[in-house]
Scaffold this motif. Structure first.
Motif, mmCIF file in Angstrom:
data_model
loop_
_atom_site.group_PDB
_atom_site.id
_atom_site.type_symbol
_atom_site.label_atom_id
_atom_site.label_comp_id
_atom_site.label_asym_id
_atom_site.label_seq_id
_atom_site.Cartn_x
_atom_site.Cartn_y
_atom_site.Cartn_z
ATOM 1 N N GLU A 64 0.811 -1.215 0.000
ATOM 2 C CA GLU A 64 0.000 0.000 0.000
ATOM 3 C C GLU A 64 0.846 1.269 0.000
ATOM 4 O O GLU A 64 0.331 2.367 -0.196
ATOM 5 N N THR A 65 2.160 1.108 0.221
ATOM 6 C CA THR A 65 3.090 2.235 0.175
ATOM 7 C C THR A 65 4.355 1.790 -0.533
ATOM 8 O O THR A 65 4.925 0.750 -0.188
ATOM 9 N N VAL A 66 4.798 2.545 -1.519
ATOM 10 C CA VAL A 66 6.041 2.227 -2.222
ATOM 11 C C VAL A 66 7.201 2.773 -1.397
ATOM 12 O O VAL A 66 7.138 3.914 -0.902
ATOM 13 N N PRO A 67 8.273 1.995 -1.186
ATOM 14 C CA PRO A 67 9.401 2.470 -0.366
ATOM 15 C C PRO A 67 9.981 3.782 -0.879
ATOM 16 O O PRO A 67 9.999 4.044 -2.082
ATOM 17 N N GLY A 68 10.487 4.578 0.057
ATOM 18 C CA GLY A 68 11.098 5.839 -0.327
ATOM 19 C C GLY A 68 12.347 5.640 -1.164
ATOM 20 O O GLY A 68 12.640 6.437 -2.056
ATOM 21 N N ASP A 69 13.105 4.574 -0.870
ATOM 22 C CA ASP A 69 14.291 4.216 -1.657
ATOM 23 C C ASP A 69 14.131 2.764 -2.099
ATOM 24 O O ASP A 69 14.720 1.856 -1.503
ATOM 25 N N PRO A 70 13.319 2.529 -3.122
ATOM 26 C CA PRO A 70 13.020 1.152 -3.517
ATOM 27 C C PRO A 70 14.247 0.367 -3.988
ATOM 28 O O PRO A 70 14.341 -0.843 -3.752
ATOM 29 N N GLN A 71 15.192 1.030 -4.636
ATOM 30 C CA GLN A 71 16.376 0.321 -5.121
ATOM 31 C C GLN A 71 17.217 -0.206 -3.963
ATOM 32 O O GLN A 71 17.756 -1.318 -4.019
ATOM 33 N N LYS A 72 17.326 0.579 -2.898
ATOM 34 C CA LYS A 72 18.083 0.141 -1.722
ATOM 35 C C LYS A 72 17.463 -1.111 -1.117
ATOM 36 O O LYS A 72 18.172 -2.058 -0.750
ATOM 37 N N LEU A 73 16.126 -1.146 -1.016
ATOM 38 C CA LEU A 73 15.452 -2.318 -0.466
ATOM 39 C C LEU A 73 15.627 -3.524 -1.384
ATOM 40 O O LEU A 73 15.909 -4.633 -0.907
ATOM 41 N N ALA A 74 15.497 -3.322 -2.681
ATOM 42 C CA ALA A 74 15.660 -4.423 -3.635
ATOM 43 C C ALA A 74 17.057 -5.032 -3.547
ATOM 44 O O ALA A 74 17.219 -6.254 -3.549
ATOM 45 N N GLU A 75 18.065 -4.187 -3.462
ATOM 46 C CA GLU A 75 19.436 -4.685 -3.400
ATOM 47 C C GLU A 75 19.720 -5.402 -2.084
ATOM 48 O O GLU A 75 20.470 -6.384 -2.048
ATOM 49 N N ALA A 76 19.128 -4.938 -0.998
ATOM 50 C CA ALA A 76 19.311 -5.612 0.286
ATOM 51 C C ALA A 76 18.673 -6.997 0.276
ATOM 52 O O ALA A 76 19.237 -7.961 0.804
ATOM 53 N N LEU A 77 17.521 -7.116 -0.345
ATOM 54 C CA LEU A 77 16.827 -8.412 -0.374
ATOM 55 C C LEU A 77 17.484 -9.394 -1.330
ATOM 56 O O LEU A 77 17.541 -10.595 -1.057
ATOM 57 N N VAL A 78 17.978 -8.901 -2.454
ATOM 58 C CA VAL A 78 18.590 -9.815 -3.420
ATOM 59 C C VAL A 78 19.919 -10.365 -2.897
ATOM 60 O O VAL A 78 20.427 -11.375 -3.404
ATOM 61 N N ALA A 79 20.475 -9.718 -1.871
ATOM 62 C CA ALA A 79 21.706 -10.207 -1.258
ATOM 63 C C ALA A 79 21.459 -11.404 -0.351
ATOM 64 O O ALA A 79 22.403 -12.085 0.052
ATOM 65 N N CYS A 80 20.204 -11.680 -0.041
ATOM 66 C CA CYS A 80 19.869 -12.831 0.809
ATOM 67 C C CYS A 80 20.189 -14.137 0.086
ATOM 68 O O CYS A 80 20.058 -14.241 -1.141
ATOM 69 N N ASP A 81 20.569 -15.134 0.843
ATOM 70 C CA ASP A 81 20.908 -16.435 0.278
ATOM 71 C C ASP A 81 19.736 -17.021 -0.501
ATOM 72 O O ASP A 81 18.608 -17.055 -0.009
ATOM 73 N N GLY A 82 20.000 -17.463 -1.716
ATOM 74 C CA GLY A 82 18.986 -18.136 -2.513
ATOM 75 C C GLY A 82 18.014 -17.239 -3.239
ATOM 76 O O GLY A 82 17.094 -17.733 -3.897
ATOM 77 N N VAL A 83 18.184 -15.934 -3.156
ATOM 78 C CA VAL A 83 17.290 -15.010 -3.853
ATOM 79 C C VAL A 83 17.889 -14.666 -5.211
ATOM 80 O O VAL A 83 19.042 -14.247 -5.307
ATOM 81 N N ALA A 84 17.105 -14.849 -6.269
ATOM 82 C CA ALA A 84 17.577 -14.601 -7.631
ATOM 83 C C ALA A 84 17.332 -13.166 -8.069
ATOM 84 O O ALA A 84 18.181 -12.551 -8.723
ATOM 85 N N ALA A 85 16.164 -12.640 -7.739
ATOM 86 C CA ALA A 85 15.811 -11.305 -8.225
ATOM 87 C C ALA A 85 14.739 -10.690 -7.346
ATOM 88 O O ALA A 85 13.954 -11.399 -6.713
ATOM 89 N N VAL A 86 14.731 -9.367 -7.324
ATOM 90 C CA VAL A 86 13.713 -8.609 -6.606
ATOM 91 C C VAL A 86 13.285 -7.454 -7.497
ATOM 92 O O VAL A 86 14.120 -6.786 -8.117
ATOM 93 N N GLN A 87 11.978 -7.242 -7.572
ATOM 94 C CA GLN A 87 11.457 -6.123 -8.351
ATOM 95 C C GLN A 87 10.382 -5.405 -7.531
ATOM 96 O O GLN A 87 9.621 -6.038 -6.804
ATOM 97 N N ILE A 88 10.360 -4.096 -7.659
ATOM 98 C CA ILE A 88 9.365 -3.282 -6.953
ATOM 99 C C ILE A 88 8.692 -2.375 -7.981
ATOM 100 O O ILE A 88 9.360 -1.684 -8.746
ATOM 101 N N GLY A 89 7.368 -2.427 -8.001
ATOM 102 C CA GLY A 89 6.608 -1.632 -8.960
ATOM 103 C C GLY A 89 5.667 -0.666 -8.280
ATOM 104 O O GLY A 89 5.178 -0.929 -7.173
ATOM 105 N N ALA A 90 5.414 0.448 -8.931
ATOM 106 C CA ALA A 90 4.450 1.439 -8.448
ATOM 107 C C ALA A 90 3.270 1.448 -9.408
ATOM 108 O O ALA A 90 3.435 1.619 -10.619
ATOM 109 N N THR A 91 2.076 1.254 -8.880
ATOM 110 C CA THR A 91 0.873 1.163 -9.707
ATOM 111 C C THR A 91 0.395 2.549 -10.141
ATOM 112 O O THR A 91 0.380 3.482 -9.342
ATOM 113 N N ASP A 92 0.005 2.640 -11.390
ATOM 114 C CA ASP A 92 -0.572 3.868 -11.951
ATOM 115 C C ASP A 92 -2.089 3.700 -11.932
ATOM 116 O O ASP A 92 -2.660 3.023 -12.781
#
Length: 218
Positions: free
Chosen positions: A118-146
């Motif tokens: 319900e809220t897009v992160p203020g720094d979505p790229q930072k969150l995506a990069e932190a999550l993709v660094a987790c073991d076994g994670v291939a990719a993370v994507q964050i989208g904002a709905t229009d």
């Protein structure tokens, strides 16, 4: 994903409609969509649960402008007979599209969590990069709905009841369920305000994929 835009859809299907739905989706509907100008590919996932038949569909778009573009609206206002039969049967229907504001990682994971936020992160790229660094994670994507582009009234939209809306999408793709759940735990620690209002953390397994470059245009 290659394009800047996305379209995400969730729906439930009754057991007695499951065969018809799967055939419609894989033999007609996804081909119709990815052969529409601006659509690049689609991936279909099924929730890993026994109590309900729940599906998540993700479309890759050139840009969010595709959502209310002439080509796509023409499709939405001229549903096929098969679509006219299926659309009214889809329950808990959620649909939203817009722009992918962050991507990290590479490749695709067969096991995913597709969270409506319900809220897009203020720094979505930072969150995506932190999550993709987790073991076994291939990719993370964050989208904002229009909301404006997603909410255009069409014939297809009128065939569905109580269509839901959401502000954004958090997609975590992993190699296995354990890695996925570990990444979710990290997401909750890093962004409790975002995850606290997210949809149920369901695990989805890849079921079908179709790229516009190999779709049957005949």
């Amino acid at each position: 994903m290659r394009g800047a835009g996305f379209l995400a859809i969730w729906s439930d299907v009754e057991a007695h409609d499951l065969t018809d739905y799967r055939h419609w989706l894989t033999r007609e509907h996804t081909t119709e969509r990815v052969t529409t100008r601006g659509f690049l590919a689609t991936r279909v996932f099924r929730a890993a649960r026994d109590d309900i038949n729940r599906f998540f569909i993700l479309y890759e778009l050139d840009a969010p402008e595709v959502l209310d573009g002439e080509a796509y609206l023409a499709r939405l206002n001229a549903p096929t007979p098969w679509s006219q039969r299926i659309m009214p049967k889809l329950g808990n229907f959620m649909r939203g599209g817009g722009v992918m504001v962050a991507r990290a990682g590479r490749g695709e994971g067969a096991t995913v969590m597709a969270l409506r936020i319900e809220t897009v992160p203020g720094d979505p790229q930072k969150l995506a990069e932190a999550l993709v660094a987790c073991d076994g994670v291939a990719a993370v994507q964050i989208g904002a709905t229009d909301e404006a582009r997603t909410s255009v009234k069409t014939t297809e939209k009128g065939m569905r009841k109580d269509e839901g809306f959401f502000a954004g999408l958090l997609l975590i793709e992993a190699l296995d369920t354990a890695s996925l759940r570990s990444a979710l735990h990290q997401a909750r620690a890093l962004a409790p305000d975002i995850l606290g209002r997210a949809s149920e953390a369901e695990v989805y397994q890849g079921m079908f994929a179709l790229d516009a470059r190999i779709a049957d245009f005949g």
